[in-house]
Design a protein around this motif. Sequence first.
Motif, PDB file in Angstrom:
ATOM      1  N   ALA A 179      -2.673  12.013  -2.102  1.00 44.94           N
ATOM      2  CA  ALA A 179      -2.393  10.593  -2.333  1.00 44.94           C
ATOM      3  C   ALA A 179      -1.815   9.906  -1.107  1.00 44.94           C
ATOM      4  N   LEU A 180      -0.929  10.594  -0.385  1.00 46.83           N
ATOM      5  CA  LEU A 180      -0.199   9.963   0.709  1.00 46.83           C
ATOM      6  C   LEU A 180      -0.823  10.167   2.084  1.00 46.83           C
ATOM      7  N   GLY A 181      -1.693  11.150   2.227  1.00 42.35           N
ATOM      8  CA  GLY A 181      -2.248  11.430   3.553  1.00 42.35           C
ATOM      9  C   GLY A 181      -1.136  11.799   4.514  1.00 42.35           C
ATOM     10  N   ASP A 182      -1.103  11.151   5.671  1.00 46.60           N
ATOM     11  CA  ASP A 182      -0.095  11.444   6.688  1.00 46.60           C
ATOM     12  C   ASP A 182       1.228  10.724   6.455  1.00 46.60           C
ATOM     13  N   HIS A 183       1.275   9.810   5.487  1.00 44.69           N
ATOM     14  CA  HIS A 183       2.509   9.067   5.222  1.00 44.69           C
ATOM     15  C   HIS A 183       3.542  10.016   4.608  1.00 44.69           C
ATOM     16  N   ALA A 184       4.764   9.975   5.118  1.00 41.74           N
ATOM     17  CA  ALA A 184       5.796  10.923   4.697  1.00 41.74           C
ATOM     18  C   ALA A 184       7.082  10.201   4.292  1.00 41.74           C
ATOM     19  N   PRO A 185       7.125   9.624   3.087  1.00 40.18           N
ATOM     20  CA  PRO A 185       8.353   8.968   2.637  1.00 40.18           C
ATOM     21  C   PRO A 185       9.430   9.999   2.314  1.00 40.18           C
ATOM     22  N   ALA A 186      10.651   9.536   2.140  1.00 37.74           N
ATOM     23  CA  ALA A 186      11.701  10.418   1.637  1.00 37.74           C
ATOM     24  C   ALA A 186      11.269  10.869   0.234  1.00 37.74           C
ATOM     25  N   LEU A 187      11.632  12.097  -0.143  1.00 32.47           N
ATOM     26  CA  LEU A 187      11.099  12.682  -1.369  1.00 32.47           C
ATOM     27  C   LEU A 187      12.136  13.525  -2.085  1.00 32.47           C
ATOM     28  N   THR A 188      12.134  13.417  -3.399  1.00 30.63           N
ATOM     29  CA  THR A 188      12.895  14.316  -4.258  1.00 30.63           C
ATOM     30  C   THR A 188      11.975  14.771  -5.373  1.00 30.63           C
ATOM     31  N   VAL A 189      11.981  16.077  -5.662  1.00 31.96           N
ATOM     32  CA  VAL A 189      11.235  16.624  -6.789  1.00 31.96           C
ATOM     33  C   VAL A 189      12.249  17.268  -7.731  1.00 31.96           C
ATOM     34  N   ILE A 190      12.186  16.870  -8.991  1.00 28.44           N
ATOM     35  CA  ILE A 190      13.138  17.343  -9.987  1.00 28.44           C
ATOM     36  C   ILE A 190      12.377  18.002 -11.127  1.00 28.44           C
ATOM     37  N   ILE A 191      12.854  19.168 -11.554  1.00 32.08           N
ATOM     38  CA  ILE A 191      12.294  19.822 -12.736  1.00 32.08           C
ATOM     39  C   ILE A 191      13.122  19.322 -13.916  1.00 32.08           C
ATOM     40  N   THR A 248       0.846  -1.191   0.000  1.00 31.29           N
ATOM     41  CA  THR A 248       0.000   0.000   0.000  1.00 31.29           C
ATOM     42  C   THR A 248       0.882   1.242   0.000  1.00 31.29           C
ATOM     43  N   ILE A 249       0.242   2.390  -0.041  1.00 31.84           N
ATOM     44  CA  ILE A 249       0.958   3.666   0.053  1.00 31.84           C
ATOM     45  C   ILE A 249       1.856   3.675   1.283  1.00 31.84           C
ATOM     46  N   GLY A 250       1.424   3.046   2.369  1.00 27.50           N
ATOM     47  CA  GLY A 250       2.200   3.011   3.603  1.00 27.50           C
ATOM     48  C   GLY A 250       3.531   2.295   3.484  1.00 27.50           C
ATOM     49  N   ASN A 251       3.728   1.539   2.404  1.00 26.76           N
ATOM     50  CA  ASN A 251       4.993   0.847   2.194  1.00 26.76           C
ATOM     51  C   ASN A 251       6.026   1.697   1.453  1.00 26.76           C
ATOM     52  N   LEU A 252       5.598   2.851   0.928  1.00 31.92           N
ATOM     53  CA  LEU A 252       6.542   3.702   0.201  1.00 31.92           C
ATOM     54  C   LEU A 252       7.615   4.240   1.140  1.00 31.92           C
ATOM     55  N   VAL A 253       8.863   4.108   0.727  1.00 29.79           N
ATOM     56  CA  VAL A 253       9.962   4.657   1.527  1.00 29.79           C
ATOM     57  C   VAL A 253      10.680   5.792   0.796  1.00 29.79           C
ATOM     58  N   LYS A 254      10.592   5.824  -0.541  1.00 31.95           N
ATOM     59  CA  LYS A 254      11.256   6.869  -1.325  1.00 31.95           C
ATOM     60  C   LYS A 254      10.442   7.154  -2.569  1.00 31.95           C
ATOM     61  N   VAL A 255      10.212   8.427  -2.834  1.00 33.57           N
ATOM     62  CA  VAL A 255       9.473   8.862  -4.016  1.00 33.57           C
ATOM     63  C   VAL A 255      10.290   9.927  -4.732  1.00 33.57           C
ATOM     64  N   THR A 256      10.381   9.805  -6.037  1.00 33.65           N
ATOM     65  CA  THR A 256      10.990  10.843  -6.865  1.00 33.65           C
ATOM     66  C   THR A 256       9.945  11.280  -7.874  1.00 33.65           C
ATOM     67  N   ILE A 257       9.690  12.588  -7.904  1.00 34.60           N
ATOM     68  CA  ILE A 257       8.706  13.145  -8.829  1.00 34.60           C
ATOM     69  C   ILE A 257       9.434  14.062  -9.795  1.00 34.60           C
ATOM     70  N   PHE A 258       9.217  13.817 -11.065  1.00 39.65           N
ATOM     71  CA  PHE A 258       9.783  14.655 -12.117  1.00 39.65           C
ATOM     72  C   PHE A 258       8.668  15.555 -12.636  1.00 39.65           C
ATOM     73  N   LEU A 259       8.869  16.872 -12.557  1.00 42.41           N
ATOM     74  CA  LEU A 259       7.897  17.840 -13.059  1.00 42.41           C
ATOM     75  C   LEU A 259       8.434  18.464 -14.343  1.00 42.41           C
ATOM     76  N   SER A 260       7.550  18.709 -15.284  1.00 44.87           N
ATOM     77  CA  SER A 260       7.965  19.336 -16.534  1.00 44.87           C
ATOM     78  C   SER A 260       8.214  20.826 -16.366  1.00 44.87           C
ATOM     79  N   ASP A 261       7.659  21.423 -15.313  1.00 41.79           N
ATOM     80  CA  ASP A 261       7.800  22.866 -15.107  1.00 41.79           C
ATOM     81  C   ASP A 261       7.630  23.191 -13.624  1.00 41.79           C
TER      82      ASP A 261
END
Length: 129
Positions: A99-111, A72-85
Amino acid sequence: MPVQLRSINAKSAPQAVGGYSQALETTNGARRLYISGQIPVTRDGTVPESFSAQARLAWTNVLAQLEAADMTIGNLVKVTIFLSDRKFALENRQARQDALGDHAPALTVIIAGIFDEAWLLEIEAIAEA
Protein backbone atom coordinates in the motif's frame (compact mmCIF):
# COMPACT_ATOMS: atom_id res chain seq x y z
CA MET A 1 2.74 23.17 -1.24
CA PRO A 2 3.20 19.47 -0.46
CA VAL A 3 4.09 18.60 3.11
CA GLN A 4 7.80 18.16 3.68
CA LEU A 5 8.70 15.04 5.63
CA ARG A 6 11.97 14.16 7.30
CA SER A 7 12.48 10.60 8.47
CA ILE A 8 14.29 10.42 11.81
CA ASN A 9 15.92 7.19 12.92
CA ALA A 10 18.24 7.91 15.86
CA LYS A 11 21.51 6.00 15.63
CA SER A 12 21.39 5.49 19.42
CA ALA A 13 18.05 3.61 19.24
CA PRO A 14 17.03 0.37 17.50
CA GLN A 15 16.66 0.87 13.76
CA ALA A 16 13.32 0.65 11.97
CA VAL A 17 12.91 -2.65 10.13
CA GLY A 18 10.19 -3.20 7.56
CA GLY A 19 9.43 0.10 5.85
CA TYR A 20 8.60 2.69 8.47
CA SER A 21 10.27 5.58 10.29
CA GLN A 22 10.99 5.62 14.01
CA ALA A 23 9.92 9.28 13.91
CA LEU A 24 8.69 11.54 11.14
CA GLU A 25 9.01 15.32 11.26
CA THR A 26 6.71 17.57 9.26
CA THR A 27 8.07 21.01 8.54
CA ASN A 28 5.41 22.91 6.64
CA GLY A 29 2.07 21.19 7.10
CA ALA A 30 -0.95 23.46 7.21
CA ARG A 31 -3.72 20.84 7.37
CA ARG A 32 -3.92 17.71 9.51
CA LEU A 33 -6.32 14.83 8.88
CA TYR A 34 -7.15 12.28 11.58
CA ILE A 35 -8.48 9.10 9.99
CA SER A 36 -10.63 6.94 12.25
CA GLY A 37 -10.01 3.20 12.30
CA GLN A 38 -10.67 1.90 8.80
CA ILE A 39 -12.07 -1.58 8.76
CA PRO A 40 -12.10 -4.35 6.15
CA VAL A 41 -15.71 -3.83 5.10
CA THR A 42 -17.07 -2.84 1.70
CA ARG A 43 -19.81 -0.22 1.27
CA ASP A 44 -22.37 -3.04 1.04
CA GLY A 45 -21.16 -4.60 4.30
CA THR A 46 -19.12 -7.47 2.86
CA VAL A 47 -16.08 -8.65 4.85
CA PRO A 48 -13.48 -10.74 2.95
CA GLU A 49 -12.41 -13.95 4.66
CA SER A 50 -8.63 -13.90 4.18
CA PHE A 51 -6.31 -11.59 6.06
CA SER A 52 -4.64 -10.48 2.83
CA ALA A 53 -7.95 -9.42 1.27
CA GLN A 54 -9.02 -7.68 4.49
CA ALA A 55 -5.72 -5.78 4.67
CA ARG A 56 -6.01 -4.62 1.04
CA LEU A 57 -9.57 -3.47 1.68
CA ALA A 58 -8.68 -1.60 4.89
CA TRP A 59 -5.86 0.19 3.04
CA THR A 60 -8.29 0.98 0.19
CA ASN A 61 -10.58 2.55 2.78
CA VAL A 62 -7.68 4.59 4.20
CA LEU A 63 -6.87 5.79 0.68
CA ALA A 64 -10.52 6.73 0.12
CA GLN A 65 -10.44 9.00 3.18
CA LEU A 66 -7.18 10.57 2.01
CA GLU A 67 -8.59 11.18 -1.47
CA ALA A 68 -11.74 12.74 -0.02
CA ALA A 69 -9.45 15.24 1.75
CA ASP A 70 -7.38 15.84 -1.42
CA MET A 71 -4.42 13.92 0.00
CA THR A 72 -2.49 10.78 -0.96
CA ILE A 73 -0.58 8.00 0.76
CA GLY A 74 2.41 10.37 0.67
CA ASN A 75 0.66 12.63 3.18
CA LEU A 76 0.52 9.94 5.88
CA VAL A 77 2.70 10.82 8.86
CA LYS A 78 1.47 8.26 11.43
CA VAL A 79 -0.24 4.90 11.07
CA THR A 80 -1.53 2.61 13.80
CA ILE A 81 -2.56 -0.90 12.83
CA PHE A 82 -4.53 -3.11 15.18
CA LEU A 83 -4.18 -6.84 14.46
CA SER A 84 -6.49 -9.45 15.93
CA ASP A 85 -3.64 -11.97 16.16
CA ARG A 86 0.16 -11.90 16.04
CA LYS A 87 0.08 -14.63 13.37
CA PHE A 88 -0.86 -11.95 10.82
CA ALA A 89 2.32 -9.89 11.41
CA LEU A 90 4.18 -10.90 8.24
CA GLU A 91 1.11 -10.64 5.98
CA ASN A 92 0.40 -7.26 7.55
CA ARG A 93 3.91 -6.03 6.80
CA GLN A 94 3.58 -7.12 3.17
CA ALA A 95 0.15 -5.49 2.78
CA ARG A 96 1.48 -2.27 4.32
CA GLN A 97 4.49 -2.24 2.00
CA ASP A 98 2.22 -2.92 -0.99
CA ALA A 99 0.00 0.00 0.00
CA LEU A 100 2.72 2.48 0.95
CA GLY A 101 5.53 1.63 -1.47
CA ASP A 102 8.62 3.58 -0.44
CA HIS A 103 6.69 5.94 1.86
CA ALA A 104 7.66 5.27 5.49
CA PRO A 105 5.40 7.02 8.03
CA ALA A 106 5.77 6.54 11.76
CA LEU A 107 4.11 3.22 12.65
CA THR A 108 2.67 1.32 15.57
CA VAL A 109 1.26 -2.21 15.34
CA ILE A 110 -0.85 -3.42 18.25
CA ILE A 111 -2.23 -6.90 18.88
CA ALA A 112 -5.71 -6.32 20.27
CA GLY A 113 -9.26 -7.51 20.36
CA ILE A 114 -11.05 -5.96 17.39
CA PHE A 115 -14.64 -4.67 17.72
CA ASP A 116 -16.14 -7.22 15.30
CA GLU A 117 -14.73 -10.75 15.44
CA ALA A 118 -14.94 -11.02 11.62
CA TRP A 119 -12.44 -8.18 11.25
CA LEU A 120 -8.80 -9.26 11.42
CA LEU A 121 -7.36 -5.74 11.48
CA GLU A 122 -8.18 -2.04 11.72
CA ILE A 123 -6.03 0.86 10.51
CA GLU A 124 -6.08 4.43 11.81
CA ALA A 125 -3.88 7.20 10.52
CA ILE A 126 -2.83 10.84 10.65
CA ALA A 127 -2.00 12.74 7.47
CA GLU A 128 -0.70 16.24 6.92
CA ALA A 129 -0.71 18.53 3.92
